[in-house]
Design a protein around this motif. Structure first.
Motif, PDB file in Angstrom:
ATOM      1  N   ALA A 316       7.523 -49.859 -21.766  1.00 47.06           N
ATOM      2  CA  ALA A 316       6.726 -49.697 -20.530  1.00 47.06           C
ATOM      3  C   ALA A 316       7.393 -50.758 -19.719  1.00 47.06           C
ATOM      4  N   PHE A 317       7.509 -50.299 -18.423  1.00 46.59           N
ATOM      5  CA  PHE A 317       8.047 -50.960 -17.312  1.00 46.59           C
ATOM      6  C   PHE A 317       7.112 -51.705 -16.431  1.00 46.59           C
ATOM      7  N   ASN A 318       7.736 -52.569 -15.761  1.00 46.25           N
ATOM      8  CA  ASN A 318       6.914 -53.357 -14.825  1.00 46.25           C
ATOM      9  C   ASN A 318       6.118 -52.751 -13.855  1.00 46.25           C
ATOM     10  N   PRO A 319       4.809 -52.557 -13.925  1.00 41.93           N
ATOM     11  CA  PRO A 319       4.198 -51.566 -12.908  1.00 41.93           C
ATOM     12  C   PRO A 319       4.372 -52.258 -11.326  1.00 41.93           C
ATOM     13  N   ALA A 320       4.639 -53.708 -11.430  1.00 39.24           N
ATOM     14  CA  ALA A 320       4.691 -54.015 -10.182  1.00 39.24           C
ATOM     15  C   ALA A 320       5.824 -53.567  -9.495  1.00 39.24           C
ATOM     16  N   LEU A 321       6.747 -53.081 -10.217  1.00 35.04           N
ATOM     17  CA  LEU A 321       8.297 -52.916  -9.459  1.00 35.04           C
ATOM     18  C   LEU A 321       8.416 -51.198  -9.447  1.00 35.04           C
ATOM     19  N   LEU A 322       7.410 -50.477  -9.815  1.00 34.75           N
ATOM     20  CA  LEU A 322       7.355 -49.245  -9.549  1.00 34.75           C
ATOM     21  C   LEU A 322       7.262 -48.739  -8.208  1.00 34.75           C
ATOM     22  N   ARG A 323       7.956 -47.437  -7.874  1.00 37.42           N
ATOM     23  CA  ARG A 323       7.923 -46.946  -6.781  1.00 37.42           C
ATOM     24  C   ARG A 323       7.905 -45.536  -6.594  1.00 37.42           C
ATOM     25  N   MET A 324       7.055 -44.769  -6.025  1.00 37.17           N
ATOM     26  CA  MET A 324       6.952 -43.381  -5.881  1.00 37.17           C
ATOM     27  C   MET A 324       7.605 -42.947  -4.524  1.00 37.17           C
ATOM     28  N   LYS A 325       8.518 -42.222  -4.712  1.00 39.58           N
ATOM     29  CA  LYS A 325       9.119 -41.559  -3.462  1.00 39.58           C
ATOM     30  C   LYS A 325       8.212 -40.423  -2.851  1.00 39.58           C
ATOM     31  N   LYS A 326       7.706 -40.757  -1.603  1.00 42.05           N
ATOM     32  CA  LYS A 326       6.944 -39.573  -0.927  1.00 42.05           C
ATOM     33  C   LYS A 326       7.844 -38.415  -0.455  1.00 42.05           C
ATOM     34  N   VAL A 327       7.587 -37.229  -0.909  1.00 45.61           N
ATOM     35  CA  VAL A 327       8.499 -36.225  -0.132  1.00 45.61           C
ATOM     36  C   VAL A 327       7.442 -35.285   0.883  1.00 45.61           C
ATOM     37  N   GLN A 328       7.966 -34.891   1.646  1.00 44.36           N
ATOM     38  CA  GLN A 328       7.141 -34.246   2.708  1.00 44.36           C
ATOM     39  C   GLN A 328       7.473 -32.699   2.553  1.00 44.36           C
ATOM     40  N   GLU A 329       8.440 -32.240   1.714  1.00 40.88           N
ATOM     41  CA  GLU A 329       8.634 -30.852   1.586  1.00 40.88           C
ATOM     42  C   GLU A 329       7.740 -30.311   0.387  1.00 40.88           C
ATOM     43  N   PRO A 330       7.751 -29.139   0.378  1.00 40.22           N
ATOM     44  CA  PRO A 330       6.869 -28.575  -0.837  1.00 40.22           C
ATOM     45  C   PRO A 330       7.720 -29.006  -2.169  1.00 40.22           C
ATOM     46  N   LEU A 331       6.891 -29.055  -3.352  1.00 34.27           N
ATOM     47  CA  LEU A 331       7.429 -29.325  -4.721  1.00 34.27           C
ATOM     48  C   LEU A 331       6.845 -28.297  -5.547  1.00 34.27           C
ATOM     49  N   LEU A 332       7.628 -28.120  -6.568  1.00 37.35           N
ATOM     50  CA  LEU A 332       7.464 -27.032  -7.554  1.00 37.35           C
ATOM     51  C   LEU A 332       7.002 -27.817  -8.813  1.00 37.35           C
ATOM     52  N   LEU A 333       5.768 -27.744  -9.422  1.00 41.26           N
ATOM     53  CA  LEU A 333       5.522 -28.273 -10.706  1.00 41.26           C
ATOM     54  C   LEU A 333       5.748 -27.382 -11.659  1.00 41.26           C
ATOM     55  N   ALA A 334       6.776 -27.283 -12.650  1.00 41.03           N
ATOM     56  CA  ALA A 334       7.141 -26.515 -13.661  1.00 41.03           C
ATOM     57  C   ALA A 334       6.731 -27.041 -14.776  1.00 41.03           C
ATOM     58  N   VAL A 335       5.965 -25.978 -15.631  1.00 45.08           N
ATOM     59  CA  VAL A 335       5.757 -26.436 -17.275  1.00 45.08           C
ATOM     60  C   VAL A 335       6.305 -25.600 -18.045  1.00 45.08           C
ATOM     61  N   LEU A 336       7.080 -26.187 -19.184  1.00 48.44           N
ATOM     62  CA  LEU A 336       7.883 -25.701 -20.049  1.00 48.44           C
ATOM     63  C   LEU A 336       7.122 -25.413 -21.190  1.00 48.44           C
ATOM     64  N   GLN A 337       7.761 -24.724 -22.026  1.00 51.12           N
ATOM     65  CA  GLN A 337       7.379 -24.352 -23.518  1.00 51.12           C
ATOM     66  C   GLN A 337       7.058 -25.471 -24.317  1.00 51.12           C
ATOM     67  N   ASP A 338       7.576 -26.618 -24.335  1.00 48.16           N
ATOM     68  CA  ASP A 338       7.550 -27.560 -25.198  1.00 48.16           C
ATOM     69  C   ASP A 338       6.593 -28.613 -24.555  1.00 48.16           C
ATOM     70  N   GLY A 339       5.714 -28.139 -23.435  1.00 48.27           N
ATOM     71  CA  GLY A 339       4.874 -29.282 -22.834  1.00 48.27           C
ATOM     72  C   GLY A 339       5.390 -29.860 -21.717  1.00 48.27           C
ATOM     73  N   SER A 340       6.653 -30.414 -21.239  1.00 51.16           N
ATOM     74  CA  SER A 340       7.134 -30.935 -20.430  1.00 51.16           C
ATOM     75  C   SER A 340       6.727 -30.370 -19.121  1.00 51.16           C
ATOM     76  N   ARG A 341       6.665 -31.160 -18.111  1.00 51.93           N
ATOM     77  CA  ARG A 341       6.228 -31.304 -16.761  1.00 51.93           C
ATOM     78  C   ARG A 341       7.191 -31.711 -15.875  1.00 51.93           C
ATOM     79  N   LEU A 342       7.845 -30.709 -14.706  1.00 53.48           N
ATOM     80  CA  LEU A 342       8.911 -31.501 -14.092  1.00 53.48           C
ATOM     81  C   LEU A 342       8.703 -31.060 -12.667  1.00 53.48           C
TER      82      LEU A 342
END
Length: 527
Positions: A316-342
């Motif tokens: 588990a990584f230090n939550p104080a150092l986590l950064r989420m990059k905000k993206v303005q363009e549309p994103l595709l949330l793909a769901v795969l057979q093994d349950g992966s999400r991307l």
């Protein structure tokens, strides 16, 4: 999200799909019938011992000591007994044949529903197994949801990007759809989140694969969706929440903040060892050496410890150092057979291959048959959970107030809804208990609200709740007058008439009923 009316069905878990010839199936059943019939026929042909006098004479002839004669009760004629045994052998033989047929159908994952046979998919070890085998096409028919149509379209997805989806209908006609926000393989529910070794990002990506080490503030990871020859991904630590090096144990909460071994730990990296020990400190770079041979952590006392990946269960990584990059363009949330999400940027489908770029900049190429569903994430067609409720009111059945569930149930479990083809795991949504009211400001931008609603699987079969939607002080129509009972999820499509304000309420069905947790899966506002 199948648009057809859901119906009660069963979901077989733990079985792979196998095809077996009918000749082999019938021959095994007939063999059982013949063996049972032959065994009972031999019983019917054994000599009948009519009295103890015969036993005494036989024993004397064979040289054994004589026994005292005892009066024997009257016996049935031999012909009647043979008749009864023959009938019994026939009944037992037919029973064995029926059990053989029933066992083969169930072990093949088949279930008779009405006059047809439907194949239920199986979940094995956190991996979705298709009827034709792993990593193969499950169903080539897709259900596509678009803003311009109240009813979804069905067909084969030929190409797609953030603007247009090309669909081949059943009659062979090609159509181009704009404003598409959801793609779903017909009769294939969204699988559960993966439990095999995987990593979880700040944005919610869950990618299965193999740990290759830590190198220069990067996780080296060989994704399962890629071939063994493909170069591994290098994911920055600032984008990662947790990496599981082993199969995730059962009953682990959905969000890392609820992990028991991460509670009350801030501003530290944490290693969960396979023996149950927990080490907190600062992860160090493994520069100048093979990154896959060890994990190095500096403990608060200043000492360092080096461990092999075979000793580590999760990082588990230090939550104080986590950064989420905000993206303005549309994103595709793909769901795969093994349950992966991307989540993918700059995505496109061409030649049955999905291309895109991850949020950390890695190029991705995914065979389209591995994708079971996808959703468009854009501010133009927002999810209801993207909006913050301006007012929340709760009046519980008892004195205890159950917190709202956002993207998960109040107890931390995923949003799993019953479907006609099994359980489906929603990637976003709400979990509300009666009586709860949420008020949203819509500013007159949306024409309708769509969602899948159901009571939680843990609810009692007799549970009921009453749903109410009010737009600008006007009650909005709901199926069955808003009465929701235990069973498969219901797809609701409610016209909003460009209302300025929306109030969503989950209420008790009647006085004295405790109700149950109500799940809202994939709620979306359509402009």
């Amino acid at each position: 999200m199948d648009s057809t009316t859901p119906h009660t069905s069963c979901h077989l878990e733990g079985y792979n799909i196998r095809q077996r010839g009918s000749n082999d199936l019938l021959s095994r059943g007939v063999t059982r019938v013949m063996s049972v019939t032959a065994s009972l026929s031999l019983l019917s042909r054994r000599p009948r011992r009519s009295s103890p006098v015969h036993q005494q004479a036989s024993a004397t002839t064979d040289g054994f000591a004589e026994t005292e004669a005892i009066a024997a009760p009257p016996t049935q004629p031999a012909s009647l007994r043979r008749h009864v045994l023959k009938r019994l052998s026939l009944v037992l033989g037919l029973f064995c044949l029926v059990m053989e047929l029933d066992y083969r159908f169930w072990s093949a994952g088949s279930l008779l529903v009405g006059s047809g046979v439907s194949l239920a998919a199986a979940s094995q070890g956190g991996q979705f197994v298709s009827p034709s085998g792993p990593n193969e096409s499950i169903n080539d028919e897709w259900i596509v949801y678009a803003c311009g149509s109240e009813l979804p379209k069905r067909g084969t997805v030929v190409a797609l990007d953030k603007e247009t989806t090309r669909l081949r209908l059943a009659n062979g006609q090609m159509v181009s759809l704009t404003g598409v926000y959801h793609w779903q393989r017909s009769e294939v529910p969204f699988p559960r989140f993966p439990t095999a070794p995987h990593f979880l990002t700040v944005a919610g990506d869950r990618i299965t694969g193999t740990f290759r080490g830590l190198d220069q503030d990067r996780l080296v990871w060989l994704a399962a969706v890629h071939s063994q020859e493909a170069p591994p991904w290098r994911v920055p630590w600032s984008a990662l929440q947790v990496v599981w090096l082993i199969d995730q144990p059962a009953h682990v909460p959905l969000h890392p903040s609820e992990y028991p071994w991460l509670r009350n730990i801030v501003n530290h990296d944490v290693l969960l060892l396979r023996n149950g020990d927990v080490l907190r400190g600062v992860l160090l770079e493994n520069t100048g050496a093979d990154p896959s041979d060890r994990c190095t952590i500096q403990l608060p006392a200043g000492t360092t410890r080096q461990l092999t990946p075979q000793q580590v269960a999760a990082i588990a990584f230090n939550p104080a150092l986590l950064r989420m990059k905000k993206v303005q363009e549309p994103l595709l949330l793909a769901v795969l057979q093994d349950g992966s999400r991307l989540h993918l940027r700059q995505f496109r489908l061409a030649d049955q291959t999905l291309h895109g770029t991850t949020l950390w900049g890695a190029a991705v190429v995914i065979p389209w048959p591995q994708v079971v569903g996808a959703s468009l994430l854009t501010s133009a067609i927002p999810r209801l959970t993207d909006l913050s409720a301006v007012q929340v009111e709760q009046q519980p059945y008892l004195d205890t107030v159950t917190p709202l569930g956002r993207h998960c149930q109040p107890d931390g479990r995923p949003l799993e809804l019953f479907w006609s083809s099994g359980k489906a795991t929603a990637d976003w949504g709400l979990a509300l208990t009666p009586r709860t009211s949420l008020r949203y400001q819509l500013a007159g931008r949306y024409r309708r609200l769509e969602a899948w609603v159901a009571l939680a699987p843990s609810a009692a079969p007799t549970s009921r709740v009453r749903l109410r939607l009010v737009g600008d002080d006007r009650s909005l129509p709901l199926p069955h007058d808003g009465l929701l009972t235990y069973g498969p999820a219901q797809w609701i499509q409610v016209p909003l008439h460009n209302a300025q304000e929306l109030t969503l309420t989950v209420d008790f069905a009647s006085a004295g009923e405790p109700g149950a947790v109500t799940l809202w899966g994939w709620p979306r506002l359509i402009p």
